[in-house]
Design a protein around this motif. Structure first.
Motif, short mmCIF file in Angstrom:
data_model
loop_
_atom_site.label_atom_id
_atom_site.label_comp_id
_atom_site.label_asym_id
_atom_site.label_seq_id
_atom_site.Cartn_x
_atom_site.Cartn_y
_atom_site.Cartn_z
N GLN A 96 15.37 8.57 12.04
CA GLN A 96 16.44 8.31 11.07
C GLN A 96 17.00 6.89 11.18
N ASP B 195 24.55 12.95 15.44
CA ASP B 195 23.92 13.49 14.24
C ASP B 195 22.79 12.55 13.84
N GLY B 196 21.62 13.12 13.52
CA GLY B 196 20.49 12.28 13.13
C GLY B 196 20.90 11.35 12.00
N MET B 197 21.41 11.93 10.90
CA MET B 197 21.89 11.13 9.79
C MET B 197 23.28 11.61 9.38
N ASN B 198 23.38 12.74 8.76
CA ASN B 198 24.54 13.41 8.15
C ASN B 198 24.61 13.15 6.65
N LEU B 199 24.19 14.16 5.92
CA LEU B 199 24.13 14.04 4.46
C LEU B 199 25.48 14.32 3.81
N LYS C 72 28.47 19.07 15.59
CA LYS C 72 29.28 18.53 14.48
C LYS C 72 30.70 18.17 14.92
N GLY D 60 20.33 20.25 5.70
CA GLY D 60 20.08 18.96 5.06
C GLY D 60 18.61 18.73 4.80
N GLN E 44 22.28 25.93 3.36
CA GLN E 44 20.94 25.38 3.33
C GLN E 44 21.03 24.04 4.06
N GLY F 228 25.46 28.86 0.33
CA GLY F 228 24.80 29.11 1.60
C GLY F 228 24.61 27.83 2.35
N GLY G 161 29.72 29.90 2.74
CA GLY G 161 29.08 28.78 2.08
C GLY G 161 29.43 28.77 0.59
N TYR G 162 29.28 27.62 -0.04
CA TYR G 162 29.53 27.50 -1.48
C TYR G 162 28.31 26.90 -2.16
N HIS H 178 14.28 14.62 12.12
CA HIS H 178 15.56 14.61 11.41
C HIS H 178 16.76 14.47 12.34
N GLU I 104 27.07 12.67 0.47
CA GLU I 104 27.45 13.49 -0.69
C GLU I 104 28.91 13.25 -1.06
N ARG J 197 27.65 22.77 8.94
CA ARG J 197 27.15 24.01 9.53
C ARG J 197 27.93 24.21 10.81
C1 GDG Z 1 19.68 17.89 9.76
C2 GDG Z 1 20.22 16.82 10.72
C3 GDG Z 1 20.21 15.16 8.86
C4 GDG Z 1 26.70 22.63 4.14
N1 GDG Z 1 27.53 23.64 3.83
C5 GDG Z 1 27.18 24.07 2.61
C6 GDG Z 1 26.10 23.28 2.18
N2 GDG Z 1 25.83 22.41 3.13
C7 GDG Z 1 24.81 21.37 2.99
C8 GDG Z 1 25.46 20.01 2.86
C9 GDG Z 1 24.34 19.09 3.29
C10 GDG Z 1 23.60 19.95 4.32
O1 GDG Z 1 23.99 21.30 4.14
C11 GDG Z 1 23.94 19.56 5.74
O2 GDG Z 1 23.30 18.37 6.02
P1 GDG Z 1 23.61 17.50 7.30
O3 GDG Z 1 22.84 16.24 7.18
O4 GDG Z 1 25.06 17.30 7.39
O5 GDG Z 1 23.21 18.36 8.58
P2 GDG Z 1 22.04 19.32 9.20
O6 GDG Z 1 21.99 20.63 8.52
O7 GDG Z 1 22.38 19.37 10.65
O8 GDG Z 1 20.67 18.55 8.97
C12 GDG Z 1 21.05 15.78 9.98
C13 GDG Z 1 19.57 16.24 8.01
O9 GDG Z 1 18.84 17.18 8.79
C14 GDG Z 1 18.60 15.63 6.99
O10 GDG Z 1 17.64 14.85 7.61
O11 GDG Z 1 21.07 14.38 8.03
O12 GDG Z 1 21.48 14.76 10.86
O13 GDG Z 1 21.00 17.43 11.76
O14 GDG Z 1 23.48 18.80 2.24
O15 GDG Z 1 25.90 19.83 1.55
N3 GDG Z 1 25.51 23.42 0.98
C15 GDG Z 1 25.99 24.40 0.16
N4 GDG Z 1 27.04 25.20 0.52
C16 GDG Z 1 27.67 25.06 1.73
O16 GDG Z 1 28.63 25.77 2.04
N5 GDG Z 1 25.40 24.56 -1.02
#
Ligand code: GDG
Length: 459
Positions: free
Chosen positions: A189, A366-370, A272, A25, A23, A21, A343-344, A158, A374, A267
């Motif tokens: 960030q 992007d605020g950070m990008n996790l 993105k 960051g 979920q 799913g 999602g996986y 974030h 990863e 997402r």
């Molecule tokens: C906000 C800020 C900031 C994605 N697809 C799947 C999955 N994901 C997980 C990733 C990662 C997370 O979702 C996405 O994190 P990001 O940081 O890229 O982006 P946002 O959701 O926009 O988050 C961002 C963050 O908050 C934290 O402060 O970095 O800038 O926009 O962890 O792995 N996880 C799984 N399946 C998927 O298909 N399990």
């Protein structure tokens, strides 16, 4: 030790076994931080009720205690789908063209913040530390102060903080920013977003910012600083070493049949830069005929915020664009883009990252990008892949050894892919080591400790 009360729009519930799913960051990072801390996580349950009652559901999973409330449909429309995701999210990602200003959104946002304040306040003990997250809840600190809360309260954003010239297009922008002064600590960030905030404070509010991070406006002083978020490095390494991850890695490697995998995981969100990424990849295919059939792009993009029209529109346009590129270049035994909308699980993702020679992480803002972090954490130290990273992601300030690109430039993306494919192993290892040291060191625990230390007045 004081308790930590974390408040965010949603509280992450663990997904049932094997169910992937999107979920966000924020959720991933906070469950990791709270697992170590004695505390409580408060937020919206994600459920909709006929009339708001203020009833709190308490739960405990995976070592994290949570308290959630249900919201009314009108709340969700105006506060979540409205002000948060149709006004603030686009504006804070520099997309004033997509930002919608509707008075009902603003009043819904205020109302839900009041509802949060009203319900969470009785759960807070006098020496608890309160840590509020993200753009959904900017005025919550001020609402709690109005109800007499004297605790230390911190706020972490974030997402990016936009330049003052853009922020001033928001009706009642002053009121929103002034509400931030109710906090003791405001975290961003990166230094870039912090600077934009300071600039706004000085230009629009006549405030004054000191070099040590103290911001003065009238008789209020708050501490504002950059606290870059990290991943749960240890947990992610474990996920990457699991049998499930190894299987996922083997599955992808086998299906690649000797071709290079380029991976993207995002997402489904216009910030993105997915369309621009596809166009950059298409340019690469056009300019590098010798590579046709020798690589493919695996883009994993689980849908999010489906109730907001812009997200439906981006989904349609990406379906079309990926279809067009595939139609243009595919052969009977090769498609250039594997575009996946599901999602996986985290283990699967870790395995996919490891199987990919290149990651394309090219957000427009992007605020950070996790995902960038990863990808680095999941690599084989003996034979690591290459990260191509947007210079407009907060992560670019830490991951300087990635191949940094301008995500708006097709040529830049295309050139970086070419360069990555040809990069000698020694250079890959050198770059990866530098990035991995940073991802391991500046992880989610480091982030939380720094923020909480500042909140305790020690930072
Ligand atoms: C906000 C800020 C900031 C994605 N697809 C799947 C999955 N994901 C997980 C990733 C990662 C997370 O979702 C996405 O994190 P990001 O940081 O890229 O982006 P946002 O959701 O926009 O988050 C961002 C963050 O908050 C934290 O402060 O970095 O800038 O926009 O962890 O792995 N996880 C799984 N399946 C998927 O298909 N399990």
């Amino acid at each position: 030790m004081s308790r930590l009360i974390v408040i965010s729009n949603r509280v992450a519930a663990p997904k049932p076994e094997g169910e992937g799913g999107a979920q966000g960051g924020l959720a991933v990072a906070l469950s990791a931080a709270l697992r170590e801390y004695k505390g409580l996580w408060f937020g919206w349950s994600g459920r909709v009720t006929d009339a708001f009652t203020g009833h709190i559901d308490f739960a405990r999973h995976d070592g994290v205690a949570s308290a959630t409330i249900d919201l009314e449909a009108q709340d969700v429309d105006e506060y979540y789908n409205g002000y948060a995701n149709r006004t603030l999210w686009p504006l804070f990602h520099y997309r004033i063209d997509l930002a919608e200003y509707d008075r009902s959104f603003g009043s819904g946002y205020e109302r839900v913040n009041e509802r949060f304040a009203e319900t969470v306040q009785p759960l807070i003990d006098p020496d608890d530390l309160v840590w509020i997250h993200d753009y959904h809840l900017i005025p919550l600190g001020a609402q709690l102060r109005e109800r007499g809360l004297r605790n230390r309260i911190g706020f972490f954003l974030h997402i990016p903080w936009p330049p003052a010239r853009l922020l001033t297009s928001l009706p009642a922008h002053e009121r929103l920013v002034l509400s931030l002064l109710a906090y003791d600590v405001i975290g961003f960030q990166t230094p870039e977003w912090l600077e934009s905030f300071q600039n706004y404070v000085e230009r629009e509010l006549g405030g004054h910012c000191e070099a040590d991070g103290t911001v003065h406006v009238g008789d209020r002083s708050v501490h504002a600083a950059a606290y870059p978020i990290g991943i749960d490095y240890k947990e992610f390494q474990e996920a990457a070493a699991s049998a499930q991850a190894r299987e996922a890695c083997a599955r992808l490697t086998e299906s690649a049949a000797g071709r290079h995998t380029i991976i993207g995981v995002d997402r489904l969100d216009y910030s993105k830069g997915l369309a621009e990424r596809f166009e950059g990849y298409r340019r690469f295919l056009e300019d590098n005929g010798d590579c046709l059939g020798k690589l493919f792009l695996l883009q994993i993009a689980p849908p999010s915020r489906g109730e907001v029209h812009t997200y439906e529109a981006i989904r349609e346009s990406l379906d079309e664009l990926s279809g067009r590129i595939n139609g243009e270049f595919a052969e009977v035994d090769w498609v250039p883009i594997r575009y996946v909308n599901q999602g996986y699980g985290r283990e699967d993702l870790a395995g996919f990252y490891r199987a990919a020679k290149i990651a394309l992480v090219t957000p427009l803002r992007d605020g950070m990008n996790l995902v960038a972090k990863e990808y680095v954490a999941a690599q084989d130290p003996e034979d690591p892949g290459i990260l191509i990273l947007s210079r407009f992601a907060g992560a670019a300030l830490q991951l300087k050894d990635a191949l940094l690109v301008n995500p708006y430039s097709k040529e830049d993306i295309s050139d970086a892919i070419r360069r990555a494919i040809a990069m000698p192993k020694e250079e890959r290892i050198r770059r990866w080591r530098a990035m991995n040291a940073c991802v391991a060191e500046e992880d989610v625990v480091w982030w939380r400790r720094n923020f909480v230390a500042a909140l305790e007045g020690r930072g």
